[in-house]
Design a protein around this motif. Structure first.
Motif, PDB file in Angstrom:
ATOM      1  N   TRP A   1       0.761  -1.344  -0.083  1.00 49.72           N
ATOM      2  CA  TRP A   1       0.043  -0.051   0.112  1.00 49.72           C
ATOM      3  C   TRP A   1       0.909   1.181   0.085  1.00 49.72           C
ATOM      4  N   GLY A   2       0.267   2.310  -0.122  1.00 52.10           N
ATOM      5  CA  GLY A   2       0.819   3.788  -0.110  1.00 52.10           C
ATOM      6  C   GLY A   2      -0.209   4.797  -0.066  1.00 52.10           C
TER       7      GLY A   2
ATOM      8  N   THR B   1      -5.387   9.479   0.007  1.00 55.88           N
ATOM      9  CA  THR B   1      -6.032   8.294  -0.467  1.00 55.88           C
ATOM     10  C   THR B   1      -5.116   7.143  -0.274  1.00 55.88           C
ATOM     11  N   VAL B   2      -5.380   6.002   0.408  1.00 58.12           N
ATOM     12  CA  VAL B   2      -4.509   4.848   0.613  1.00 58.12           C
ATOM     13  C   VAL B   2      -4.832   4.163  -0.875  1.00 58.12           C
ATOM     14  N   VAL B   3      -3.675   3.610  -1.511  1.00 57.87           N
ATOM     15  CA  VAL B   3      -3.770   2.932  -2.582  1.00 57.87           C
ATOM     16  C   VAL B   3      -3.277   1.518  -2.263  1.00 57.87           C
ATOM     17  N   VAL B   4      -4.203   0.674  -2.340  1.00 55.71           N
ATOM     18  CA  VAL B   4      -3.874  -0.801  -2.010  1.00 55.71           C
ATOM     19  C   VAL B   4      -3.693  -1.549  -3.191  1.00 55.71           C
ATOM     20  N   ARG B   5      -2.532  -2.481  -3.491  1.00 57.82           N
ATOM     21  CA  ARG B   5      -2.296  -3.456  -4.585  1.00 57.82           C
ATOM     22  C   ARG B   5      -2.265  -4.836  -4.123  1.00 57.82           C
ATOM     23  N   LEU B   6      -3.323  -5.585  -4.201  1.00 54.53           N
ATOM     24  CA  LEU B   6      -3.336  -6.884  -3.614  1.00 54.53           C
ATOM     25  C   LEU B   6      -2.524  -8.011  -5.003  1.00 54.53           C
ATOM     26  N   PHE B   7      -1.660  -9.066  -4.660  1.00 52.52           N
ATOM     27  CA  PHE B   7      -0.893  -9.722  -5.113  1.00 52.52           C
ATOM     28  C   PHE B   7      -1.953 -10.810  -5.877  1.00 52.52           C
ATOM     29  N   ALA B   8      -3.030 -11.174  -5.146  1.00 54.12           N
ATOM     30  CA  ALA B   8      -3.794 -12.578  -5.371  1.00 54.12           C
ATOM     31  C   ALA B   8      -5.539 -12.001  -5.139  1.00 54.12           C
ATOM     32  N   GLY B   9      -6.132 -12.709  -5.884  1.00 55.27           N
ATOM     33  CA  GLY B   9      -7.416 -12.384  -5.478  1.00 55.27           C
ATOM     34  C   GLY B   9      -8.202 -12.738  -3.999  1.00 55.27           C
TER      35      GLY B   9
END
Length: 395
Positions: A327-328, A337-345
């Motif tokens: 996240w960033g 805004t917290v930007v979340v990037r998930l690696f898997a579904g």
């Protein structure tokens, strides 16, 4: 008690309890206050966590927010002003926030590590300098004073005019126990020169005799069960096998599924591996991810390169106790805004939990913003296929 599997041929196990990776995960999360938020005094939490990585100002606040119920930044700032919690060079020769008592106990144990770093990083640049004299001159110069690193360098170069002030000042920081008093460590501090003061001046305690067993105990209480190499990776120390061997009658010996020996404190928590673990967003360089040589109890190997890039270490998202994303925080004049990037579904329930936790984090991390939001990037999974991590759906 931790999940047990029977010894199998070829594992190298010699009997006793064998902990699965999930059991190790839950044991460490329990000790790191990550199975639920706790209503603990901040000083007790800092001690129980075996300190907080403080290479940057904000991560300790974020790390405590993720672990404590109702954490307020002012609580930590008060402890810094009262010198009950201090910032200084310690584990892995990086900056940490620890209690004053832990700094006083641990620094003598870690001195050989810091001596080694001085030789490696500044040995050539301080060639011809008597290091014992440099340490003595540093103590004399700082006694009763607080100086910035450049100011200390300018003082020391008077004695060694043929050397770089910065090399002398950095060497002094490794050779002599120092702490960095406020405003260093206060939330919102950006840049500025680091204040430096003698630890014994500010804390009022002379350094005790080195007690490496105290450091081993602290690691196991905060991160165990662990191997000797795990403790070394966390602390930067070598030759810990002899220390652990001396402690062995007072430790519990376990094994992982590969048959590797683990040691632990007898009464330390080892929850059921099916214990639920809530979504948590942790700061960059959180010690949870830096306390073991084998990080797979928290960080799966397939995601390591997504989190660690050379010296960079991204903030992470824990789902079911394991790293499943990064996240960033994106800021503008009015929004955060917290930007979340998930690696898997993940399923809809977990997505909702990630969103809720990320929104709470945005509010905590940027209280001055008028609007707080969350952007979630997740793998787009075509029907009939596994997770695809090169194409992203965003909402």
């Amino acid at each position: 008690m931790g999940e047990t599997v029977r010894d199998r041929p070829g594992t190298g196990a010699t009997g006793g309890e064998v902990l699965t990776r999930r059991a190790l995960n839950r044991a460490t999360l329990a000790r790191q206050l990550l199975l639920r938020r706790h209503a603990l005094p901040v000083a007790d939490a800092v001690h129980g966590l075996a300190g907080l990585n403080a290479q940057n100002t904000e991560p300790p606040y974020l790390g405590l927010w993720a672990r404590l119920d109702g954490f307020r930044p002012g609580d930590l700032e008060t402890l810094l002003h009262e010198r009950r919690v201090v910032r200084g060079c310690l584990l892995r020769y990086t900056q940490h926030l620890v209690t004053a008592e832990d700094f006083t106990r641990w620094r003598p144990v870690l001195q050989p590590v810091l001596d080694r770093v001085q030789r490696s990083a500044f040995g050539r640049r301080t060639a011809g300098v008597d290091l014992a004299e440099l340490a003595a001159r540093t103590r004399e110069t700082l006694r009763g004073r607080t100086l910035t690193r450049p100011e200390l360098g300018r003082e020391l170069v008077r004695r060694w005019p043929d050397h770089e002030p910065s090399a002398l000042a950095w060497s002094a920081q490794y050779l002599v126990p120092m702490v960095h008093p406020p405003p260093e460590g206060l939330r919102g501090r950006r840049g500025g020169r680091t204040p430096m003061a003698l630890a014994e001046d500010l804390l009022g305690e002379p350094p005790p005799e080195p007690d490496p067993e105290a450091l081993v105990t602290a690691h196991l209480a905060a991160f165990g069960p662990a191997t000797v190499r795990d403790i070394g990776a966390w602390s930067g120390m070598t030759r810990l096998g002899e220390v652990v061997d001396a402690m062995r009658p007072r430790l519990r010996v376990l094994r992982d599924e590969a048959g590797t020996e683990l040691v632990d404190l007898p009464d330390a928590p080892r929850p059921d591996p099916d214990t639920p673990a809530p979504v948590r967003l942790l700061p960059e360089f959180d010690n949870l991810l830096l306390a073991h040589r084998d990080r797979t109890r928290v960080l799966p190997d397939e995601y390591r390169s997504k989190v660690i890039d050379g010296a960079a270490h991204s903030p992470t998202v824990l789902v079911d106790g394991f790293v499943r994303g990064t996240w960033g925080l994106d800021r503008t004049d009015d929004t955060a805004t917290v930007v979340v990037r998930l690696f898997a579904g993940v399923d809809d329930t977990v997505q909702a939990e990630v969103r809720d936790e990320a929104h709470r984090l945005a509010t905590f991390a940027a209280p001055e913003a008028r609007e707080h939001g969350v952007t979630l990037h997740r793998p787009r999974v075509p029907p009939g296929t596994g997770p695809v991590t090169s194409r992203w759906a965003t909402d």
